[in-house]
Scaffold this motif. Structure first.
Motif, PDB file in Angstrom:
ATOM      1  N   LEU A 280       0.830  -1.206   0.000  1.00 45.33           N
ATOM      2  CA  LEU A 280       0.000   0.000   0.000  1.00 45.33           C
ATOM      3  C   LEU A 280       0.868   1.262   0.000  1.00 45.33           C
ATOM      4  CD1 LEU A 280      -2.875  -1.049   2.435  1.00 45.33           C
ATOM      5  CD2 LEU A 280      -2.980  -0.800  -0.061  1.00 45.33           C
ATOM      6  N   LEU A 281       2.051   1.171   0.610  1.00 46.97           N
ATOM      7  CA  LEU A 281       2.978   2.312   0.582  1.00 46.97           C
ATOM      8  C   LEU A 281       3.478   2.566  -0.838  1.00 46.97           C
ATOM      9  CD1 LEU A 281       5.037   1.574   3.827  1.00 46.97           C
ATOM     10  CD2 LEU A 281       3.225   3.279   3.512  1.00 46.97           C
ATOM     11  N   PHE A 282       3.766   1.495  -1.565  1.00 49.36           N
ATOM     12  CA  PHE A 282       4.164   1.627  -2.969  1.00 49.36           C
ATOM     13  C   PHE A 282       3.066   2.341  -3.750  1.00 49.36           C
ATOM     14  CE2 PHE A 282       7.277  -1.479  -1.888  1.00 49.36           C
ATOM     15  CZ  PHE A 282       8.261  -1.423  -2.859  1.00 49.36           C
ATOM     16  N   LEU A 283       1.831   1.883  -3.545  1.00 52.60           N
ATOM     17  CA  LEU A 283       0.708   2.447  -4.286  1.00 52.60           C
ATOM     18  C   LEU A 283       0.517   3.923  -3.952  1.00 52.60           C
ATOM     19  CD1 LEU A 283      -1.834  -0.505  -3.977  1.00 52.60           C
ATOM     20  CD2 LEU A 283      -0.327   0.031  -5.907  1.00 52.60           C
ATOM     21  N   LYS A 284       0.699   4.256  -2.686  1.00 51.72           N
ATOM     22  CA  LYS A 284       0.485   5.636  -2.256  1.00 51.72           C
ATOM     23  C   LYS A 284       1.595   6.562  -2.743  1.00 51.72           C
ATOM     24  CE  LYS A 284      -0.245   8.619   1.667  1.00 51.72           C
ATOM     25  NZ  LYS A 284      -0.762   8.761   2.984  1.00 51.72           N
ATOM     26  N   PHE A 285       2.849   6.150  -2.583  1.00 52.06           N
ATOM     27  CA  PHE A 285       3.963   7.056  -2.866  1.00 52.06           C
ATOM     28  C   PHE A 285       4.483   6.986  -4.300  1.00 52.06           C
ATOM     29  CE2 PHE A 285       4.165   6.599   1.801  1.00 52.06           C
ATOM     30  CZ  PHE A 285       3.967   7.933   2.126  1.00 52.06           C
ATOM     31  N   ILE A 286       4.338   5.859  -4.944  1.00 47.14           N
ATOM     32  CA  ILE A 286       4.791   5.732  -6.331  1.00 47.14           C
ATOM     33  C   ILE A 286       3.608   5.911  -7.278  1.00 47.14           C
ATOM     34  CG2 ILE A 286       5.813   4.189  -8.053  1.00 47.14           C
ATOM     35  CD1 ILE A 286       7.442   2.978  -5.754  1.00 47.14           C
ATOM     36  N   GLY A 287       2.486   5.328  -6.929  1.00 46.67           N
ATOM     37  CA  GLY A 287       1.279   5.435  -7.744  1.00 46.67           C
ATOM     38  C   GLY A 287       1.110   4.251  -8.670  1.00 46.67           C
ATOM     39  N   LYS A 288      -0.133   3.871  -8.860  1.00 46.29           N
ATOM     40  CA  LYS A 288      -0.447   2.697  -9.679  1.00 46.29           C
ATOM     41  C   LYS A 288       0.005   2.872 -11.122  1.00 46.29           C
ATOM     42  CE  LYS A 288      -4.278   0.902  -6.988  1.00 46.29           C
ATOM     43  NZ  LYS A 288      -5.672   0.455  -6.992  1.00 46.29           N
ATOM     44  N   GLU A 289      -0.182   4.067 -11.664  1.00 46.21           N
ATOM     45  CA  GLU A 289       0.191   4.298 -13.063  1.00 46.21           C
ATOM     46  C   GLU A 289       1.690   4.106 -13.284  1.00 46.21           C
ATOM     47  OE1 GLU A 289      -1.876   4.811 -15.705  1.00 46.21           O
ATOM     48  OE2 GLU A 289      -3.459   4.419 -14.237  1.00 46.21           O
ATOM     49  N   LYS A 290       2.505   4.657 -12.381  1.00 45.07           N
ATOM     50  CA  LYS A 290       3.965   4.525 -12.527  1.00 45.07           C
ATOM     51  C   LYS A 290       4.409   3.077 -12.347  1.00 45.07           C
ATOM     52  CE  LYS A 290       5.345   9.207 -11.318  1.00 45.07           C
ATOM     53  NZ  LYS A 290       6.051  10.055 -10.356  1.00 45.07           N
ATOM     54  N   ILE A 291       3.772   2.382 -11.422  1.00 44.99           N
ATOM     55  CA  ILE A 291       4.115   0.970 -11.211  1.00 44.99           C
ATOM     56  C   ILE A 291       3.763   0.165 -12.459  1.00 44.99           C
ATOM     57  CG2 ILE A 291       3.582  -1.111  -9.879  1.00 44.99           C
ATOM     58  CD1 ILE A 291       3.118   0.798  -7.447  1.00 44.99           C
ATOM     59  N   ARG A 292       2.578   0.391 -12.993  1.00 44.73           N
ATOM     60  CA  ARG A 292       2.117  -0.361 -14.157  1.00 44.73           C
ATOM     61  C   ARG A 292       2.913  -0.013 -15.412  1.00 44.73           C
ATOM     62  NH1 ARG A 292      -1.659   0.648 -18.188  1.00 44.73           N
ATOM     63  NH2 ARG A 292      -2.290   2.555 -17.162  1.00 44.73           N
ATOM     64  N   ASP A 293       3.235   1.241 -15.586  1.00 40.54           N
ATOM     65  CA  ASP A 293       3.867   1.680 -16.831  1.00 40.54           C
ATOM     66  C   ASP A 293       5.364   1.403 -16.910  1.00 40.54           C
ATOM     67  OD1 ASP A 293       1.404   2.526 -17.686  1.00 40.54           O
ATOM     68  OD2 ASP A 293       1.751   4.639 -17.164  1.00 40.54           O
ATOM     69  N   SER A 294       6.014   1.169 -15.791  1.00 41.46           N
ATOM     70  CA  SER A 294       7.459   0.933 -15.778  1.00 41.46           C
ATOM     71  C   SER A 294       7.770  -0.533 -15.471  1.00 41.46           C
ATOM     72  CB  SER A 294       8.113   1.826 -14.712  1.00 41.46           C
ATOM     73  OG  SER A 294       9.434   1.410 -14.452  1.00 41.46           O
ATOM     74  N   VAL A 295       8.537  -1.155 -16.336  1.00 43.12           N
ATOM     75  CA  VAL A 295       8.934  -2.548 -16.104  1.00 43.12           C
ATOM     76  C   VAL A 295       9.712  -2.641 -14.793  1.00 43.12           C
ATOM     77  CG1 VAL A 295      10.341  -4.462 -16.955  1.00 43.12           C
ATOM     78  CG2 VAL A 295       8.984  -3.115 -18.557  1.00 43.12           C
ATOM     79  N   PHE A 296      10.632  -1.722 -14.577  1.00 42.80           N
ATOM     80  CA  PHE A 296      11.461  -1.751 -13.371  1.00 42.80           C
ATOM     81  C   PHE A 296      10.617  -1.658 -12.100  1.00 42.80           C
ATOM     82  CE2 PHE A 296      13.961   0.442 -10.086  1.00 42.80           C
ATOM     83  CZ  PHE A 296      14.963  -0.508  -9.912  1.00 42.80           C
ATOM     84  N   THR A 297       9.691  -0.678 -12.041  1.00 42.70           N
ATOM     85  CA  THR A 297       8.882  -0.555 -10.821  1.00 42.70           C
ATOM     86  C   THR A 297       7.897  -1.715 -10.682  1.00 42.70           C
ATOM     87  OG1 THR A 297       7.399   1.001 -11.949  1.00 42.70           O
ATOM     88  CG2 THR A 297       9.107   1.947 -10.535  1.00 42.70           C
ATOM     89  N   SER A 298       7.452  -2.271 -11.787  1.00 44.57           N
ATOM     90  CA  SER A 298       6.593  -3.461 -11.721  1.00 44.57           C
ATOM     91  C   SER A 298       7.357  -4.637 -11.104  1.00 44.57           C
ATOM     92  CB  SER A 298       6.095  -3.852 -13.107  1.00 44.57           C
ATOM     93  OG  SER A 298       5.235  -2.891 -13.633  1.00 44.57           O
ATOM     94  N   ILE A 299       8.616  -4.793 -11.498  1.00 44.13           N
ATOM     95  CA  ILE A 299       9.449  -5.862 -10.950  1.00 44.13           C
ATOM     96  C   ILE A 299       9.695  -5.633  -9.458  1.00 44.13           C
ATOM     97  CG2 ILE A 299      11.801  -6.811 -10.969  1.00 44.13           C
ATOM     98  CD1 ILE A 299      11.681  -6.507 -14.067  1.00 44.13           C
ATOM     99  N   ILE A 300       9.988  -4.403  -9.081  1.00 42.75           N
ATOM    100  CA  ILE A 300      10.194  -4.079  -7.662  1.00 42.75           C
ATOM    101  C   ILE A 300       8.906  -4.354  -6.870  1.00 42.75           C
ATOM    102  CG2 ILE A 300      10.693  -2.211  -6.010  1.00 42.75           C
ATOM    103  CD1 ILE A 300      13.133  -3.222  -7.644  1.00 42.75           C
TER     104      ILE A 300
END
Length: 179
Positions: free
Chosen positions: A83-103
Motif C-alpha cells: 500500500l505504501l508503494f501504491l500511495k507514494f509511487i502510484g499505480k500508473e507509474k508501477i504499471r507503466d514501468s517494467v522496473f517498478t513493476s518488478i520491484i
C-alpha cells in the motif's frame, strides 16, 4: 470471488505437485505473491484479504498445523507494505514501468516471506526463520516477477479497476460518438 477460486485452485495444484513430484527439493513455489500483487494493483487494500487467503490456501493444501496456519496467514499480512508503494509511487507509474513493476512483485513476495519469518520467530522458531522463508521461496519471487511482467501486457489485468472501467467507458463513448 473468481480471484479467490484461482488462488485456491492454483495453490492447491502447486503444493500437491511439489509434494508428489519434488519431495526432496528444499524450495517451494507459490502463486500467492503474484496474485496478491495483481489484487493490490486492481483493488488496493483488498489485497490484504488475498494475502491472508493465500496463506490459508497453502496451509489447507499442505495439511498444515495450527502454528503453520498462523505463520502463513499472519505473515502474509506483511504485504500491507505494498500500500505504501501504491500511495507514494502510484499505480500508473508501477504499471507503466517494467522496473517498478518488478520491484512491486519482489516487494509482494519478500514482504510475505519476511512476515512469515517474523511470525515464526515470535512463535519460538528462531530469527533464522526469516532467512529460511526467503531462501525456500526464491522461485516464488521469480515466478511473481514473470507473472507481473505478463499481466502488465494484458489490458485491464494489472491496472486499477476504477481507472480501467472509466477508460473503457470513455473509449465506448468515443466510438458511439463517431458512429
Amino acid at each position: 470471488m473468481i480471484w479467490s477460486i484461482i488462488l485456491f485452485v492454483f495453490e492447491f495444484i502447486v503444493v500437491k505437485a511439489g509434494s508428489v513430484w519434488f519431495r526432496a527439493q528444499l524450495w517451494t513455489l507459490s502463486i500467492v505473491p503474484a496474485l496478491v500483487a495483481v489484487v493490490y494493483m486492481r483493488w488496493s487494500a483488498f489485497g490484504v484479504l488475498y494475502s491472508a487467503l493465500g496463506g490459508i490456501a497453502l496451509c489447507f493444501a499442505s495439511g498444515a498445523s495450527t502454528q503453520q496456519y498462523l505463520i502463513y496467514t499472519l505473515g502474509n499480512l506483511f504485504s500491507v507494505v505494498l500500500l505504501l508503494f501504491l500511495k507514494f509511487i502510484g499505480k500508473e507509474k508501477i504499471r507503466d514501468s517494467v522496473f517498478t513493476s518488478i520491484i512491486f512483485a519482489l516487494a509482494s513476495a519478500l514482504s510475505m516471506q519476511i512476515g512469515r519469518g517474523v511470525v515464526a520467530a515470535l512463535l519460538g522458531n528462531g530469527i533464522g526463520s526469516i532467512v529460511t522463508f526467503i531462501a525456500t521461496d526464491i522461485i516464488s519471487e521469480l515466478f511473481a516477477i514473470l507473472i507481473i511482467c505478463i499481466t502488465r501486457k494484458l489490458d485491464g489485468v494489472f491496472e486499477d479497476q476504477i481507472s480501467y472501467l472509466v477508460r473503457v467507458n470513455n473509449e465506448e463513448n468515443e466510438k458511439g460518438g463517431r458512429e
